[in-house]
Design a protein around this motif. Structure first.
Motif, PDB file in Angstrom:
ATOM      1  N   PHE A 165      17.378  85.728 115.866  1.00  0.00           N
ATOM      2  CA  PHE A 165      18.700  85.547 115.256  1.00  0.00           C
ATOM      3  C   PHE A 165      18.829  84.137 114.667  1.00  0.00           C
ATOM      4  CE2 PHE A 165      19.096  88.749 118.572  1.00  0.00           C
ATOM      5  CZ  PHE A 165      19.717  89.780 117.892  1.00  0.00           C
ATOM      6  N   ASN A 166      17.685  83.585 114.213  1.00  0.00           N
ATOM      7  CA  ASN A 166      17.646  82.246 113.605  1.00  0.00           C
ATOM      8  C   ASN A 166      18.145  81.155 114.546  1.00  0.00           C
ATOM      9  OD1 ASN A 166      16.620  83.086 111.025  1.00  0.00           O
ATOM     10  ND2 ASN A 166      18.658  83.873 110.541  1.00  0.00           N
ATOM     11  N   GLY A 167      17.985  81.380 115.842  1.00  0.00           N
ATOM     12  CA  GLY A 167      18.334  80.364 116.823  1.00  0.00           C
ATOM     13  C   GLY A 167      19.808  80.284 117.147  1.00  0.00           C
ATOM     14  N   GLN A 168      20.607  81.148 116.592  1.00  0.00           N
ATOM     15  CA  GLN A 168      22.060  81.056 116.785  1.00  0.00           C
ATOM     16  C   GLN A 168      22.546  82.142 117.733  1.00  0.00           C
ATOM     17  OE1 GLN A 168      24.762  81.863 113.419  1.00  0.00           O
ATOM     18  NE2 GLN A 168      25.821  79.977 113.981  1.00  0.00           N
ATOM     19  N   SER A 169      23.122  81.711 118.849  1.00  0.00           N
ATOM     20  CA  SER A 169      23.728  82.654 119.771  1.00  0.00           C
ATOM     21  C   SER A 169      25.128  83.000 119.290  1.00  0.00           C
ATOM     22  CB  SER A 169      23.807  82.051 121.179  1.00  0.00           C
ATOM     23  OG  SER A 169      24.610  82.850 122.020  1.00  0.00           O
ATOM     24  N   PRO A 170      25.509  84.263 119.340  1.00  0.00           N
ATOM     25  CA  PRO A 170      26.866  84.634 118.924  1.00  0.00           C
ATOM     26  C   PRO A 170      27.955  84.149 119.870  1.00  0.00           C
ATOM     27  CG  PRO A 170      25.487  86.592 119.268  1.00  0.00           C
ATOM     28  CD  PRO A 170      24.704  85.411 119.734  1.00  0.00           C
ATOM     29  N   ILE A 171      27.570  83.702 121.076  1.00  0.00           N
ATOM     30  CA  ILE A 171      28.563  83.424 122.110  1.00  0.00           C
ATOM     31  C   ILE A 171      29.527  82.307 121.713  1.00  0.00           C
ATOM     32  CG2 ILE A 171      27.179  81.738 123.426  1.00  0.00           C
ATOM     33  CD1 ILE A 171      28.233  83.100 125.980  1.00  0.00           C
ATOM     34  N   ASN A 172      29.031  81.321 120.964  1.00  0.00           N
ATOM     35  CA  ASN A 172      29.899  80.192 120.611  1.00  0.00           C
ATOM     36  C   ASN A 172      31.013  80.619 119.663  1.00  0.00           C
ATOM     37  OD1 ASN A 172      28.239  78.275 122.074  1.00  0.00           O
ATOM     38  ND2 ASN A 172      26.749  78.539 120.437  1.00  0.00           N
ATOM     39  N   LYS A 173      30.648  81.365 118.626  1.00  0.00           N
ATOM     40  CA  LYS A 173      31.650  81.849 117.677  1.00  0.00           C
ATOM     41  C   LYS A 173      32.633  82.791 118.358  1.00  0.00           C
ATOM     42  CE  LYS A 173      32.114  84.117 113.170  1.00  0.00           C
ATOM     43  NZ  LYS A 173      31.374  84.737 112.024  1.00  0.00           N
ATOM     44  N   ILE A 174      32.116  83.641 119.240  1.00  0.00           N
ATOM     45  CA  ILE A 174      32.986  84.570 119.968  1.00  0.00           C
ATOM     46  C   ILE A 174      33.996  83.817 120.814  1.00  0.00           C
ATOM     47  CG2 ILE A 174      33.035  86.297 121.815  1.00  0.00           C
ATOM     48  CD1 ILE A 174      30.293  87.266 120.744  1.00  0.00           C
ATOM     49  N   ASN A 175      33.522  82.827 121.569  1.00  0.00           N
ATOM     50  CA  ASN A 175      34.420  82.076 122.441  1.00  0.00           C
ATOM     51  C   ASN A 175      35.459  81.292 121.656  1.00  0.00           C
ATOM     52  OD1 ASN A 175      33.364  82.954 124.879  1.00  0.00           O
ATOM     53  ND2 ASN A 175      31.881  81.283 125.013  1.00  0.00           N
ATOM     54  N   LEU A 176      35.052  80.688 120.554  1.00  0.00           N
ATOM     55  CA  LEU A 176      36.017  79.958 119.728  1.00  0.00           C
ATOM     56  C   LEU A 176      37.071  80.912 119.173  1.00  0.00           C
ATOM     57  CD1 LEU A 176      33.625  77.506 117.844  1.00  0.00           C
ATOM     58  CD2 LEU A 176      35.352  76.903 119.565  1.00  0.00           C
ATOM     59  N   GLY A 177      36.655  82.144 118.846  1.00  0.00           N
ATOM     60  CA  GLY A 177      37.612  83.134 118.379  1.00  0.00           C
ATOM     61  C   GLY A 177      38.599  83.529 119.468  1.00  0.00           C
ATOM     62  N   ILE A 178      38.102  83.699 120.698  1.00  0.00           N
ATOM     63  CA  ILE A 178      38.998  84.019 121.819  1.00  0.00           C
ATOM     64  C   ILE A 178      39.989  82.886 122.033  1.00  0.00           C
ATOM     65  CG2 ILE A 178      39.129  84.453 124.305  1.00  0.00           C
ATOM     66  CD1 ILE A 178      36.326  85.695 124.115  1.00  0.00           C
ATOM     67  N   ILE A 179      39.501  81.659 121.989  1.00  0.00           N
ATOM     68  CA  ILE A 179      40.368  80.501 122.217  1.00  0.00           C
ATOM     69  C   ILE A 179      41.451  80.416 121.149  1.00  0.00           C
ATOM     70  CG2 ILE A 179      40.416  77.968 122.193  1.00  0.00           C
ATOM     71  CD1 ILE A 179      37.643  78.100 123.582  1.00  0.00           C
ATOM     72  N   GLU A 180      41.085  80.653 119.892  1.00  0.00           N
ATOM     73  CA  GLU A 180      42.083  80.614 118.822  1.00  0.00           C
ATOM     74  C   GLU A 180      43.170  81.668 119.040  1.00  0.00           C
ATOM     75  OE1 GLU A 180      42.380  80.882 113.923  1.00  0.00           O
ATOM     76  OE2 GLU A 180      40.457  81.161 114.933  1.00  0.00           O
ATOM     77  N   ARG A 181      42.753  82.868 119.398  1.00  0.00           N
ATOM     78  CA  ARG A 181      43.727  83.932 119.662  1.00  0.00           C
ATOM     79  C   ARG A 181      44.557  83.612 120.904  1.00  0.00           C
ATOM     80  NH1 ARG A 181      39.355  87.949 120.502  1.00  0.00           N
ATOM     81  NH2 ARG A 181      40.981  89.313 121.334  1.00  0.00           N
ATOM     82  N   LEU A 182      43.935  82.990 121.891  1.00  0.00           N
ATOM     83  CA  LEU A 182      44.645  82.640 123.116  1.00  0.00           C
ATOM     84  C   LEU A 182      45.692  81.556 122.855  1.00  0.00           C
ATOM     85  CD1 LEU A 182      44.882  83.145 126.153  1.00  0.00           C
ATOM     86  CD2 LEU A 182      43.083  81.434 126.504  1.00  0.00           C
ATOM     87  N   GLN A 183      45.356  80.589 122.019  1.00  0.00           N
ATOM     88  CA  GLN A 183      46.332  79.558 121.668  1.00  0.00           C
ATOM     89  C   GLN A 183      47.573  80.175 121.039  1.00  0.00           C
ATOM     90  OE1 GLN A 183      43.654  77.181 119.262  1.00  0.00           O
ATOM     91  NE2 GLN A 183      43.561  75.555 120.808  1.00  0.00           N
ATOM     92  N   ASN A 184      47.372  81.141 120.147  1.00  0.00           N
ATOM     93  CA  ASN A 184      48.503  81.823 119.522  1.00  0.00           C
ATOM     94  C   ASN A 184      49.301  82.620 120.554  1.00  0.00           C
ATOM     95  OD1 ASN A 184      47.793  80.847 116.969  1.00  0.00           O
ATOM     96  ND2 ASN A 184      46.503  82.626 116.509  1.00  0.00           N
ATOM     97  N   ALA A 185      48.575  83.275 121.459  1.00  0.00           N
ATOM     98  CA  ALA A 185      49.252  84.071 122.486  1.00  0.00           C
ATOM     99  C   ALA A 185      50.026  83.183 123.450  1.00  0.00           C
ATOM    100  CB  ALA A 185      48.230  84.917 123.244  1.00  0.00           C
TER     101      ALA A 185
END
Length: 327
Positions: free
Chosen positions: A48-68
């Protein structure tokens, strides 16, 4: 003392190819893992070109959580810290100390209790605090959420949708998967019991939605460690072989041990397990994990309110003085 911060803790993952080996060295520190073994595991990330999806996923959760949080009038700033890669937990705590935070709620991206999925995150905080000048921060961890509707219901909905992609959905076998851990770790933690409870909840929910009483089983994946050490079994690939021997032709893979579609899901299941199933002539479909559902973020909001409203007598029945002693 009222809570004044929210700490989002996760495992972490590399962002580029050059990050992969340093990340794996962090993950395996103290275990004397040969460099050759790290290089073998690194190939999974290079796919996957050295990129784990976990970082983008977590940042997305955090953004949604801030709104919530804003909508729920929860005035807690969110800090993000990983165990094994940037942004590191220690850096998050340094910022929290600079901001004058003294009493935080923490959320860990694992629904279950074991040394590696719960207790180690607590110890990480203690260790990092000592490194930056002593215990300045009280932290209360959100309870295990393996049975919470915000975790379970999206898995049910996503499983029903995934079943429809199979050639013969009515006769499919439900195969739940979770990260394998050493048997010794399992014996001192609620991990296996919690998994079995969650599996039963999702299987029953699928039955209620479809009207079909599916056979189901629990398998494990992503094993690491010394070959001679006993880990939870069966491995997903071995389990698929056993299903093939029973003439099972359709299987739904439900990664109930994970909250998001990170690398251990999209590589170990979508590539390795899928290749095994193809060789065996088994048609498989895979359930999407829970974290992209609005219900998942709402669950975090509810559990945060639960702590805010009951900070002293807040229960964690699965955490005792003797639990999770073994790594």
């Amino acid at each position: 003392m009222p809570f004044d911060a929210f700490l989002f803790q996760s495992f972490g993952g590399p962002n580029t190819k050059s990050d992969v080996i340093p990340f794996l060295e962090n993950v395996t520190r103290g275990r004397n893992i040969p460099v050759e073994r790290l290089e073998t595991v690194a190939q999974q990330y290079y796919h996957f070109n050295g990129q784990s999806p976990i970082n983008k996923i977590n940042l997305g959760i955090i953004e949604r959580l801030q709104n919530a949080f804003s909508q729920a009038n929860i005035a807690l700033p969110i800090y993000f810290g990983n165990r094994n890669f940037e942004p590191y937990l220690k850096d998050a705590l340094i910022q929290m100390k600079a901001d004058g935070r003294t009493n935080a709620i923490s959320f860990v991206t694992s629904a279950y209790g074991s040394f590696s999925s719960c207790k180690q995150y607590k110890l990480d905080i203690e260790s990092a605090c000592q490194e930056i000048g002593g215990r300045f921060l009280a932290v209360t961890k959100i309870r295990h959420f393996y049975s919470h509707p915000g975790f379970i219901n999206p898995l049910i909905t996503n499983s029903v949708a995934a079943l429809k992609k199979l050639p013969h959905p009515d006769r499919a076998q439900l195969v739940f998967t979770a990260h394998s851990i050493p048997v010794s770790m399992s014996e001192t933690s609620p991990y296996l019991r919690q998994l079995k409870e969650a599996v039963a909840l999702v299987a029953n929910g699928i039955k209620n939605e479809t009207g079909v009483s599916y056979d189901y089983s629990l398998a494990f994946q992503s094993r690491s460690g010394a070959p001679g050490q006993a880990w939870l079994e069966p491995d997903i690939s071995d389990h698929l072989k056993a299903l093939s021997a029973k003439n099972i032709t359709d299987a739904l893979i439900v990664p109930i041990g994970f909250i998001s579609d990170h690398l251990e899901v999209i590589y170990d299941l979508d590539i390795l397990a899928a290749n095994t199933a193809q060789r065996l002539g088994i048609s498989i479909s895979r359930t999407r994990t829970s974290s992209d559902s609005p219900a998942f973020v709402q669950m975090i909001v509810e559990l945060t309110k639960e702590l805010i409203n009951n900070p002293i007598t807040y229960p964690e029945p699965d955490c005792t003085a003797t639990c999770c002693q073994s790594r």
